[in-house]
Structures are given as structure tokens and as C-alpha cells.
Design an enzyme around this catalytic site. Sequence first.
Site, mmCIF file in Angstrom:
data_model
loop_
_atom_site.group_PDB
_atom_site.id
_atom_site.type_symbol
_atom_site.label_atom_id
_atom_site.label_comp_id
_atom_site.label_asym_id
_atom_site.label_seq_id
_atom_site.Cartn_x
_atom_site.Cartn_y
_atom_site.Cartn_z
ATOM 1 N N ASP A 20 -40.485 -47.543 19.888
ATOM 2 C CA ASP A 20 -40.154 -46.197 20.372
ATOM 3 C C ASP A 20 -40.885 -45.187 19.493
ATOM 4 O O ASP A 20 -40.454 -44.896 18.375
ATOM 5 C CB ASP A 20 -38.635 -45.945 20.290
ATOM 6 C CG ASP A 20 -38.294 -44.520 20.729
ATOM 7 O OD1 ASP A 20 -37.101 -44.171 20.786
ATOM 8 O OD2 ASP A 20 -39.244 -43.745 21.003
ATOM 9 N N ASP A 92 -34.115 -39.271 21.444
ATOM 10 C CA ASP A 92 -34.779 -39.391 20.147
ATOM 11 C C ASP A 92 -33.849 -39.933 19.073
ATOM 12 O O ASP A 92 -33.715 -39.363 17.995
ATOM 13 C CB ASP A 92 -35.320 -38.026 19.711
ATOM 14 C CG ASP A 92 -36.552 -37.635 20.535
ATOM 15 O OD1 ASP A 92 -36.515 -37.875 21.755
ATOM 16 O OD2 ASP A 92 -37.531 -37.129 19.973
ATOM 17 N N HIS A 135 -28.168 -33.066 14.060
ATOM 18 C CA HIS A 135 -28.389 -32.975 15.512
ATOM 19 C C HIS A 135 -27.233 -33.544 16.315
ATOM 20 O O HIS A 135 -27.109 -33.259 17.501
ATOM 21 C CB HIS A 135 -29.664 -33.732 15.912
ATOM 22 C CG HIS A 135 -30.907 -33.159 15.326
ATOM 23 N ND1 HIS A 135 -31.317 -31.868 15.559
ATOM 24 C CD2 HIS A 135 -31.819 -33.699 14.494
ATOM 25 C CE1 HIS A 135 -32.451 -31.641 14.914
ATOM 26 N NE2 HIS A 135 -32.778 -32.730 14.256
ATOM 27 N N ASP A 172 -33.913 -28.006 6.816
ATOM 28 C CA ASP A 172 -34.661 -29.013 7.579
ATOM 29 C C ASP A 172 -35.524 -28.272 8.604
ATOM 30 O O ASP A 172 -35.162 -27.172 9.036
ATOM 31 C CB ASP A 172 -33.637 -29.916 8.298
ATOM 32 C CG ASP A 172 -34.293 -31.080 9.010
ATOM 33 O OD1 ASP A 172 -34.148 -32.215 8.557
ATOM 34 O OD2 ASP A 172 -34.977 -30.830 10.049
ATOM 35 N N HIS A 174 -36.083 -28.963 11.627
ATOM 36 C CA HIS A 174 -35.568 -29.016 13.005
ATOM 37 C C HIS A 174 -34.269 -28.207 13.086
ATOM 38 O O HIS A 174 -33.535 -28.107 12.114
ATOM 39 C CB HIS A 174 -35.275 -30.467 13.403
ATOM 40 C CG HIS A 174 -36.474 -31.345 13.424
ATOM 41 N ND1 HIS A 174 -36.852 -32.110 12.337
ATOM 42 C CD2 HIS A 174 -37.407 -31.581 14.381
ATOM 43 C CE1 HIS A 174 -37.958 -32.794 12.628
ATOM 44 N NE2 HIS A 174 -38.317 -32.485 13.866
ATOM 45 N N ASP A 265 -38.446 -32.341 5.800
ATOM 46 C CA ASP A 265 -39.580 -32.342 6.725
ATOM 47 C C ASP A 265 -40.162 -30.935 6.848
ATOM 48 O O ASP A 265 -41.121 -30.714 7.578
ATOM 49 C CB ASP A 265 -39.179 -32.905 8.099
ATOM 50 C CG ASP A 265 -37.811 -32.420 8.552
ATOM 51 O OD1 ASP A 265 -37.226 -33.044 9.450
ATOM 52 O OD2 ASP A 265 -37.320 -31.406 7.998
ATOM 53 N N TYR A 305 -40.132 -37.122 6.366
ATOM 54 C CA TYR A 305 -40.789 -38.338 6.876
ATOM 55 C C TYR A 305 -42.096 -38.635 6.190
ATOM 56 O O TYR A 305 -42.709 -39.659 6.474
ATOM 57 C CB TYR A 305 -40.946 -38.207 8.394
ATOM 58 C CG TYR A 305 -39.610 -37.905 9.017
ATOM 59 C CD1 TYR A 305 -39.244 -36.600 9.336
ATOM 60 C CD2 TYR A 305 -38.653 -38.901 9.167
ATOM 61 C CE1 TYR A 305 -37.987 -36.306 9.822
ATOM 62 C CE2 TYR A 305 -37.385 -38.616 9.658
ATOM 63 C CZ TYR A 305 -37.055 -37.321 9.975
ATOM 64 O OH TYR A 305 -35.789 -37.020 10.431
HETATM 65 C C1 LIG Z 1 -32.846 -35.144 10.929
HETATM 66 C C2 LIG Z 1 -34.069 -34.599 11.648
HETATM 67 O O1 LIG Z 1 -33.871 -33.223 11.905
HETATM 68 O O2 LIG Z 1 -35.207 -34.667 10.793
HETATM 69 N N1 LIG Z 1 -34.308 -35.322 12.877
HETATM 70 C C3 LIG Z 1 -35.565 -35.035 13.576
HETATM 71 C C4 LIG Z 1 -35.601 -35.654 14.989
HETATM 72 C C5 LIG Z 1 -36.958 -35.466 15.623
HETATM 73 C C6 LIG Z 1 -36.959 -36.004 17.048
HETATM 74 N N2 LIG Z 1 -38.309 -35.920 17.658
HETATM 75 C C7 LIG Z 1 -39.244 -36.844 17.046
HETATM 76 C C8 LIG Z 1 -40.605 -36.815 17.761
HETATM 77 C C9 LIG Z 1 -41.592 -37.695 17.000
HETATM 78 N N3 LIG Z 1 -42.892 -37.068 16.965
HETATM 79 ZN ZN LIG Z 2 -35.715 -32.629 10.653
#
Ligand SMILES: CC(O)(O)NCCCCNCCCN
Ligand SMILES: [Zn+2]
Length: 659
Positions: A20, A92, A135, A172, A174, A265, A305
Site C-alpha cells: 500500500d 490511509d 487523525h 505535525d 498534517h 514531518d 518519516y
Molecule cells: C501522523 C501523521 O499525521 O503523520 N499521519 C500522516 C498520514 C498521511 C496519509 N497520506 C499518506 C500519503 C503518502 N504519500
Molecule cells: Zn503528519
Amino acid sequence: MGTALIYDEEMTKYKLLWVDPACKIEVPERLSVSYEALVRTGLSDRCVSVPPREASDAEILLVHSEEYLEGVKKTPHMTLEDLKEFTLQYGDVYFHPNIYHCAKLAAGSALQLVDSVMTGKVRNGMALVRPPGHHSMRSAASGFCVFNNVAIAARYAKQKHGAKRVLIVDWDIHHGQGVQYCFEDDPSVLYFSWHRYEHQEFWPNLRESDYDCVGKGSGAGYNINVPWNEVGMENGDYLSVFCHVLLPVAYEFCPDLVLVCAGFDSAIGDPEGEMCATPDIFAHLTHLLMNLAGGKLCAVLEGGYNLTSLAQSVCQTVQTLLGDPLPQLANVRSPCESALESLQCVRSVQRRYWSILKHAADSPTTDVSTKRIKLAKAEEEKAETAEEERGQEEKVWPEPAERLRPPVCSASVLPDDAACPDGLKRLVSSKDPEPLLVSRIKNRSTEDAGDADGVATFSRLYTLIEKMRTNEIGNGVALVPDVAAAMECVVQDLGSDLVSRVLVVCVGKEELNCATADGSEDKQEQKGKYYIPVCLKKGCADTVGFIQAVFGLLLPLGYEYDPGLVLLVRMPGSGVGDCMWQQLIGLLKGFAKGHTLVLMQTNDGACMDPTASALLGHPAPPLQELLTPLPDDGGALERMRERLQAHWKMLQTTVSSGN
Ligand SMILES: CC(O)(O)NCCCCNCCCN
Ligand SMILES: [Zn+2]
């Protein structure tokens, strides 16, 4: 009091079991490399190790529904096919036979952290956990998250520890929509999040992640979204938002507890964020939050990441929680146009809820067409970068500099009959001062300072500054017969040949004949740039004015000026309260690697203990809650900021009128 660290390798024991692309970045190594970095740097040994525990059903049900919890409970016994099936209903995110166990440990770790901080066992702490949480929603997993660790912790802090106001800062990259949904009608939890948004083009692509979603009903104003509509945001962008949005509001909110959705991130090198802020920025973001809530701060890991920048950012955060000197943030650049646009939008919608922002400008008039032009441009650029994708250049950044604790944290220069506060090291002149220095002091200062003990005092001051420059001493306080004379002497003689830039913060009524950073007498415009008199109504008892002056002017300007020494001068009769005074000392540590020299008048010795406490790094008591906003002179401060932002870009809060 110490810093708690919560980690257990059990939380590394789940991973993606099928293909995935959206989830492959969420790997167990995120946790292990972070913890190993803390061990390697010796930081973990300096923390109070607190074991995680499993969150109970009741605790999980503080945020999630029974049907959701019942569903997740079945996952340990599922076959691979069932797990895939179960996962398909969410976005996701992936499940694994052991993820339910780890999700209970992640949520339980956040609760352990809240217990440790709220009971006073530790001052602050960090929980290294996976799966992340911000999330996940009442009845849905999302974005690698299963249970909303921080949302559960906030509810728990209120229910079990009687916290009345909880601030959640989500750095974060996101948007933690799960947290927003949980508290959007709740005025007791203030949720702040910045996030990559690109006009809703970026995941999770929600309309409600934009700046105009401020909360609902009685929760209006208690949800603050800062969308980043471009990638590449840097340290200056992040600091501007902290100084001009988050911190003023946070101080007005006056929380009992600060929870951080600590996702990394948002650091350079991360494939998700694609931002350019360096790992040492998290040292400063953490520091800027540490004087809230009497220092009660719980950081809980969310995303991150890029294993290199993640590990460095975690170390920067923990090292600040431990009270180590802040790293110098070299060349903080002014916020970019896109960041200024977001900043202006956020301030304009939030100003009706926060008196601290009431003088903020209106939203920029970016009419629809401009935005459409922007989106069109963005589309074509995206096409370009698409082909560039293959050659996506690897981001490189310097290893964060070492942050060495000086052998002596705080020193004092006192008259012989003055008592030295606990914890401070009294400086006595070891040898006769250099004749050159003596002559300079003599012909410089007023007659009384020219006599024997005046020379002794000044030569000790010189020694103190010299030892700060070599990092033998962190910071210090001097009781002198005449602060104005001492200040001039430090800036003109001592400071100038020891450090290149001295930030002088003078608290009190005196009109100063200022000297520019280069020590030359002022020309009018130089005076304008380097001399910033801020007058607060009701002297220094005006909390609103103090907060506006500190966050709207002093901190942004200080980050841009990047001094080698901070000279904090308390003019006699300044009337500034101990609380504000300690907050100011605590916040000024962000500059010059914590090298602050406090000058006070000998007859002002009453505030020596609060000064010593702040210099030693004890958290400042919270400023009293801003109940009735004073008839503050925010207008005057705003006008001054307008005037000064021509010289100091970090003071900007609106898009340049030119564009
Ligand atoms: C805890 C967090 O906020 O880091 N989760 C981030 C989820 C990202 C979902 N999309 C990923 C797409 C891959 N390119
Ligand atoms: Zn994030």
C-alpha cells in the site's frame, strides 16, 4: 523536577503486511531510530524513565465510540484477508494483529505522561509512540492513527486531574482533523494546528482544515488552523506563526496543561511535508511553550518519516525539555508571501475571539481570480516537478550543533554585603583588573562607579561577560549602584569587544540615550531601527500590553537580530511584577544560547530571588488570566510594528501591500 521519557519496543512490533504505497512510510524503525538517538546522545539517561501502560476501555471511550472499539478489538484474531477487508473502510491506515495492543500502549503512554506531569512527579516529558493518533476520529481510523492519543489525554487530564483549560499544539505537518472534531465545540480545549494544505490539494483534503474553521458554538475561537499553501516553509515562517498567532493567544488562554502533537514531518527532508525548517527549530518551538502552564508540557510523537531528521528533531525537543541551552538559529529569514497571507488570514478571523489580536488587519483582498491564477500556476509547476520527481534532489542540512551545558549555569556579581541566592555562583574579582579596562571604566562612568568598589564591580562584570562568551557561565545577574551607567559600560566597553551584537532589553521608565549595535552615536534613522521604546499603559502591570510587546515585537525582532548577548536591564521603580519578570527572563533564553546578563539596581534587591529562579531555569508562574481585557494600547504597539517592519521583516503580519 525532571523530564519523563516514555518508550517501549513493543510499539515497534507491528508493520504493513501488504502493498500500500500510501502507508509504506509508517515503519517500525521510526520509533527505534528515535529512541536509539536519545540513548546514543546520553539524553535518555538524563530523563525519568516512565513505563507505558495499556489505556483501558473507559479511557478509550472518552473519545471513541463503542462500536469502533469493538471493531478494533477483533483485529488481533483476524486473518490477513480479514485485516485487509477491515482496513478498506478507512483511509490511509493499515491494521495488523498486534496494532490494537500497540494502540492501547500509545494511548496509555500519553496518559502516563499526563499523570507524571499533573502530579508533579516530573516537570514535563515526551512519549515516543506508534501508532500516532491525531487523525483518528470517534468511529474511524485514519492517517496511520487508531486511537487519538492526545485527544484522550486532554479529556483524561480534565476528568482525572481537574484541568480546566488544555492547550493542544499540533506541529505535525498534517491537520489533526480527529482532534479538531473532538473539541470544536469545547472552549476548555484550545486546538492549534498548522498543516500543509495547498488550497485543499493536500491530504486529507478537507475544507474544514482551512483558517476560517475556528470552532463551533461555545467553542468558536478555540480552534486555530494555519494552512501552509506552499511547500518549502522555513524556520522564519514557523517562528512568525508562533510569535504572531499561537503564543499571544496561548498566553491569553492561560492553560493549566500543554499537550503537543509532536509530529516531525514538518522538518526538512520529510517526504510528506516537503518543508525546509531545520531540526533545531523544534528546540525553540518547545522552549517557547515551556513558560506556559507553569512548565507542564507533554509531547506525544505523531508523524515524521525521514529517519534522519526525525531522530535529530526528537533529540532537539527532549534536550530543550531537559533545560539545556538553546541552539543559535542562524539567519532566520523573513516569512514568505504565502506564509504572510496565511498569517494575515488567521489573525483576521481570530481577532474577534482574542483581545490580544484585536488590532489585527483585515483579511488580504486576494480575490478569487488571484487564487485561480495561483492554482493554475501551481498546476503547471506541479507538472514540471512531476518530471523532476524522478530526479527528486535529496535534501541536505547541517547536523544540529552541540548544545553544551556550561559548567556554571548562573553567576552573580554582588556588593560584598548582599547575600547570594541559592544556586548562583558568586563572582569575586580574582586578580587586579587590567589597567586598560580600569582607565576605560574610570573615564566612562559616573564618579561613584569610578571609585574602588565601582571598578571592582565593573571588572567582575567584564569577567562575567567574558566567561559567558567562552560558555564557562550560562547567564548572570549583577546588582550595581547605577544601572544606567552599568548598561552603558557593558554596551560600549565590555559587550562590544566581546560579542558582535548585544540585544538590550530595558524595562522601566527611563529615556535612554541609546547606542546602535555598532556603538556609534545615532543618526536619526539608525536610532529608529535599533532603538524601540515601548510604552505600556499602567506601567508594566499591563499584561496585554506586555504580551503584545514581547510576542509582537521583542521575540520576532530578537530572532532576526540574532544577538551574541542579551542584556536585560531593570530600571529602578519599573514596577514590573515578579511573574512578568520571570516570564521575560525565561523567554529571552531563546537568544544568544541563553547568555543573558541581568542588571539591577542595588536597592532593587527584593526581586533577586525570582530573578535567580528564572535564570536557573525554573518555570515562570503563569501570568494571571486576562479576564477583563485592559484598555490596552495595542493600537500604539501595532502602529510601531507597522513602522518597524520596514527594517525588521520578522515583524510583518500582512502580505506586502505592493503585491
Ligand atoms: C501522523 C501523521 O499525521 O503523520 N499521519 C500522516 C498520514 C498521511 C496519509 N497520506 C499518506 C500519503 C503518502 N504519500
Ligand atoms: Zn503528519
